[in-house]
Write a protein that holds these residues in place. Structure first.
Motif, PDB file in Angstrom:
ATOM      1  N   SER A 177      57.227  17.898  36.465  1.00  0.00           N
ATOM      2  CA  SER A 177      57.788  18.271  37.766  1.00  0.00           C
ATOM      3  C   SER A 177      56.710  18.738  38.738  1.00  0.00           C
ATOM      4  N   THR A 197      68.630  19.177  30.060  1.00  0.00           N
ATOM      5  CA  THR A 197      67.266  19.712  29.981  1.00  0.00           C
ATOM      6  C   THR A 197      67.170  21.134  30.504  1.00  0.00           C
ATOM      7  N   SER A 198      68.122  21.554  31.295  1.00  0.00           N
ATOM      8  CA  SER A 198      68.047  22.859  31.946  1.00  0.00           C
ATOM      9  C   SER A 198      68.696  23.950  31.109  1.00  0.00           C
ATOM     10  N   TRP A 211      66.495  19.247  24.403  1.00  0.00           N
ATOM     11  CA  TRP A 211      65.569  19.266  25.533  1.00  0.00           C
ATOM     12  C   TRP A 211      65.199  20.686  25.938  1.00  0.00           C
ATOM     13  N   THR A 255      71.379  12.194  29.872  1.00  0.00           N
ATOM     14  CA  THR A 255      71.427  12.910  31.144  1.00  0.00           C
ATOM     15  C   THR A 255      70.336  13.975  31.204  1.00  0.00           C
ATOM     16  N   THR A 256      69.841  14.212  32.405  1.00  0.00           N
ATOM     17  CA  THR A 256      68.868  15.295  32.595  1.00  0.00           C
ATOM     18  C   THR A 256      69.551  16.649  32.654  1.00  0.00           C
ATOM     19  N   LYS A 290      58.652  19.459  30.809  1.00  0.00           N
ATOM     20  CA  LYS A 290      59.444  19.164  32.009  1.00  0.00           C
ATOM     21  C   LYS A 290      58.766  19.750  33.246  1.00  0.00           C
TER      22      LYS A 290
END
Length: 191
Positions: free
Chosen positions: A83, A40-41, A70, A36-37, A79
């Motif tokens: 982006s 990453t946050s 991540w 899952t992304t 990232k």
């Protein structure tokens, strides 16, 4: 769960629901791994996200959840490079109505414009990722830690009472992030 803080039980339930659906799809279509992304946050608790992924994958024989750090400085910068190059849309909250409400309450208390959903303008900064260095600074670990310390303090002080939550927010009514001497909000880390 309406007044759970960000990263609380409500978020675990949300991640569990989404990762279970992902795992089911992977199982039904012959995939052997899911990821899952969300992990990453830095605005998300990677352990919380990963735990949901591991629980979901464990329900299906031969399915693995791919966990990776991540949130390192190097991965965060990569990232933001991707982006910015792709001009990805920059969403200013997690996506649930409670996050939108709480983020806008916090912004109001800090003199920061409300989140703008959709369109070409954002509540703060650019609508699309455009500069990897600026974008990465907005998600620096210091910024994220400060936000959650304040959010948790507000949630604990106010409990589940809407009127008490509004009173607690008044603590920040005269505070503005990165205010310039000319009185305009500019610079980085303005959430």
């Amino acid at each position: 769960m309406e007044y759970d803080p960000e990263r609380g039980h409500r978020c675990t339930e949300c991640f569990d629901m989404r990762m279970e659906r992902c795992a089911l799809y992977a199982h039904e279509h012959g995939f052997d791994a899911i990821a899952t992304t969300n992990a990453t946050s830095r605005w998300k608790d990677a352990k919380q996200v990963d735990d949901s992924g591991f629980r979901a994958a464990a329900r299906y024989d031969g399915l693995k959840y791919w966990a990776y750090d991540w949130q390192s400085d190097e991965m965060t910068m990569r990232k933001y490079q991707i982006s910015a190059n792709e001009r990805f849309y920059k969403q200013e909250y997690c996506g649930c109505s409670y996050s939108l409400r709480d983020s806008n309450d916090w912004r109001k208390a800090n003199g920061i414009p409300k989140i703008q959903i959709g369109g070409e303008t954002a509540g703060l900064g650019d609508r699309y990722f455009s500069d990897p260095l600026v974008d990465a600074q907005e998600e620096s670990q210091d910024v994220v830690d400060e936000f959650f310390a304040q959010a948790n303090e507000l949630a604990e002080a106010a409990g589940k009472s809407v009127s008490e939550r509004k009173k607690a927010l008044k603590v920040y009514k005269d505070r503005r992030k990165a205010e310039a001497c000319d009185g305009k909000v500019n610079g980085l880390n303005n959430w």
